[in-house]
Scaffold this motif. Structure first.
Motif, mmCIF file in Angstrom:
data_model
loop_
_atom_site.group_PDB
_atom_site.id
_atom_site.type_symbol
_atom_site.label_atom_id
_atom_site.label_comp_id
_atom_site.label_asym_id
_atom_site.label_seq_id
_atom_site.Cartn_x
_atom_site.Cartn_y
_atom_site.Cartn_z
ATOM 1 N N GLU A 90 -7.000 -10.655 -7.035
ATOM 2 C CA GLU A 90 -7.468 -9.516 -7.361
ATOM 3 C C GLU A 90 -7.339 -8.339 -6.135
ATOM 4 O O GLU A 90 -7.168 -7.211 -6.046
ATOM 5 N N ASP A 91 -7.134 -9.008 -4.953
ATOM 6 C CA ASP A 91 -7.061 -8.318 -3.600
ATOM 7 C C ASP A 91 -5.541 -7.947 -3.354
ATOM 8 O O ASP A 91 -5.209 -8.492 -2.247
ATOM 9 N N SER A 92 -4.737 -7.335 -4.231
ATOM 10 C CA SER A 92 -3.529 -7.237 -3.876
ATOM 11 C C SER A 92 -3.077 -5.967 -3.235
ATOM 12 O O SER A 92 -3.979 -5.083 -3.209
ATOM 13 N N GLU A 93 -1.973 -6.110 -2.775
ATOM 14 C CA GLU A 93 -1.463 -4.706 -1.947
ATOM 15 C C GLU A 93 -0.819 -3.741 -2.527
ATOM 16 O O GLU A 93 -0.288 -4.278 -3.607
ATOM 17 N N SER A 94 -0.770 -2.570 -2.258
ATOM 18 C CA SER A 94 0.106 -1.501 -2.936
ATOM 19 C C SER A 94 1.061 -1.377 -1.757
ATOM 20 O O SER A 94 1.196 -1.482 -0.623
ATOM 21 N N LEU A 95 1.970 -0.545 -2.365
ATOM 22 C CA LEU A 95 3.189 0.077 -1.430
ATOM 23 C C LEU A 95 2.527 0.629 -0.408
ATOM 24 O O LEU A 95 2.932 0.942 0.691
ATOM 25 N N GLU A 96 1.544 1.888 -0.819
ATOM 26 C CA GLU A 96 0.808 2.763 0.075
ATOM 27 C C GLU A 96 0.170 1.924 1.110
ATOM 28 O O GLU A 96 0.165 2.380 2.225
ATOM 29 N N SER A 97 -0.687 1.063 0.707
ATOM 30 C CA SER A 97 -1.339 0.169 1.747
ATOM 31 C C SER A 97 -0.519 -0.418 2.953
ATOM 32 O O SER A 97 -0.976 -0.654 3.845
ATOM 33 N N ILE A 98 0.615 -1.159 2.363
ATOM 34 C CA ILE A 98 1.458 -1.581 3.124
ATOM 35 C C ILE A 98 2.128 -0.610 4.228
ATOM 36 O O ILE A 98 2.075 -0.837 5.408
ATOM 37 N N ASN A 99 2.610 0.361 3.492
ATOM 38 C CA ASN A 99 2.919 1.342 4.704
ATOM 39 C C ASN A 99 2.028 2.088 5.534
ATOM 40 O O ASN A 99 2.303 2.190 6.465
ATOM 41 N N LYS A 100 0.875 2.080 5.020
ATOM 42 C CA LYS A 100 -0.378 2.332 5.986
ATOM 43 C C LYS A 100 -0.295 1.443 7.138
ATOM 44 O O LYS A 100 -0.522 1.650 8.417
ATOM 45 N N GLN A 101 -0.309 0.071 6.821
ATOM 46 C CA GLN A 101 -0.495 -0.911 7.756
ATOM 47 C C GLN A 101 0.660 -1.015 8.762
ATOM 48 O O GLN A 101 0.824 -1.306 10.011
ATOM 49 N N LEU A 102 2.216 -0.777 8.114
ATOM 50 C CA LEU A 102 3.357 -0.500 8.881
ATOM 51 C C LEU A 102 3.263 0.579 9.731
ATOM 52 O O LEU A 102 3.352 0.407 10.988
ATOM 53 N N ALA A 103 2.579 1.869 9.531
ATOM 54 C CA ALA A 103 2.505 2.852 10.503
ATOM 55 C C ALA A 103 1.557 2.620 11.649
ATOM 56 O O ALA A 103 1.825 2.953 12.669
ATOM 57 N N ASP A 104 0.557 1.809 11.392
ATOM 58 C CA ASP A 104 -0.347 1.475 12.312
ATOM 59 C C ASP A 104 0.232 0.727 13.415
ATOM 60 O O ASP A 104 -0.095 0.633 14.789
#
Length: 234
Positions: A181-195
């Motif tokens: 249920e705690d799956s990632e989205s493209l947006e959340s992955i890109n936010k972590q990449l940006a960090d």
């Protein structure tokens, strides 16, 4: 950033002129840097047509030099460029002891296929392989399952690279996730990449990077280590 160097190209010292004395030549390692800059520099869409001429002008190079740099990069570099991201295989660690697994056999299937399969032992081993994306180190933990001459891997879901794996693969294998249920989205992955200072990726880029990870997760050095551990266990 200056008017003479609007894309922050890395200043490099040419080694001389080419055979027709019309353009600079560079050492192989510098040609790789030029090639990387050509592929990795983030360029606004309205500046795309200006970018390549600016790069060639800054280094005083021609198309042939760029072609040669690409050949050298492919020939001697252990990294590759995937849609404006450079990815490289790093070192590895063995995180735990080799654990012998008990295999439950289907008696009917065993009788049909031969009892010799019962003599094959299975082991699991916790491992980590590091990868570098745009020179940022990213850990990838996985559980190695060794059965006879074959093996399979199953990664965790803790580091960003592992989350990227499950973002691509886990949509079809949710029963294998600890927390589906705690799956990632493209947006959340890109936010972590940006960090981490890594530019955004689309789904195709993430899929290609995960393919690279799967193709390079185990190398000859790791196989030699596994074989030694297996010999010691047996």
């Amino acid at each position: 950033m200056t008017n003479d160097n609007p894309y922050n190209f890395l200043p490099l010292q040419p080694t001389g002129r080419n055979e027709t004395n019309t353009a600079n030549t560079y050492a192989p390692e510098d040609m790789i840097k030029i090639y990387e800059q050509q592929c990795l520099t983030q360029v606004p869409e309205d500046k795309l047509t200006e970018f390549l001429p600016a790069l060639k002008s800054f280094y005083d190079i021609d198309d042939n030099t760029l072609d040669i740099s690409a050949i050298i990069f492919d020939a001697i570099s252990d990294a590759c460029i995937i849609y404006n991201h450079k990815i490289k295989t790093g070192d590895y660690q063995i995180l735990g002891e080799l654990i012998e697994e008990v295999i439950e056999y289907d008696e009917e299937a065993t009788d049909k296929e031969g009892a010799e399969d019962k003599d094959i032992q299975a082991y699991t081993l916790e491992c980590q392989r590091n990868f570098l994306i745009n020179d940022i180190k990213m850990a990838y933990h996985f559980n190695l399952f060794i059965y006879g001459d074959g093996y399979s891997t199953l990664t965790k879901q803790k580091t960003l690279l592992e989350k990227m794996y499950w973002f691509v693969r886990g949509r079809f294998e949710e029963h294998l996730l600890d927390d589906s249920e705690d799956s990632e989205s493209l947006e959340s992955i890109n936010k972590q990449l940006a960090d981490l200072g890594i530019q955004a990726m689309d789904l195709t880029t993430i899929e290609q990077i995960i393919n690279y990870v799967e193709d390079n997760i185990i190398d000859d050095a790791m196989v030699d280590t596994f074989n030694k551990l297996l010999d010691d266990a047996e």
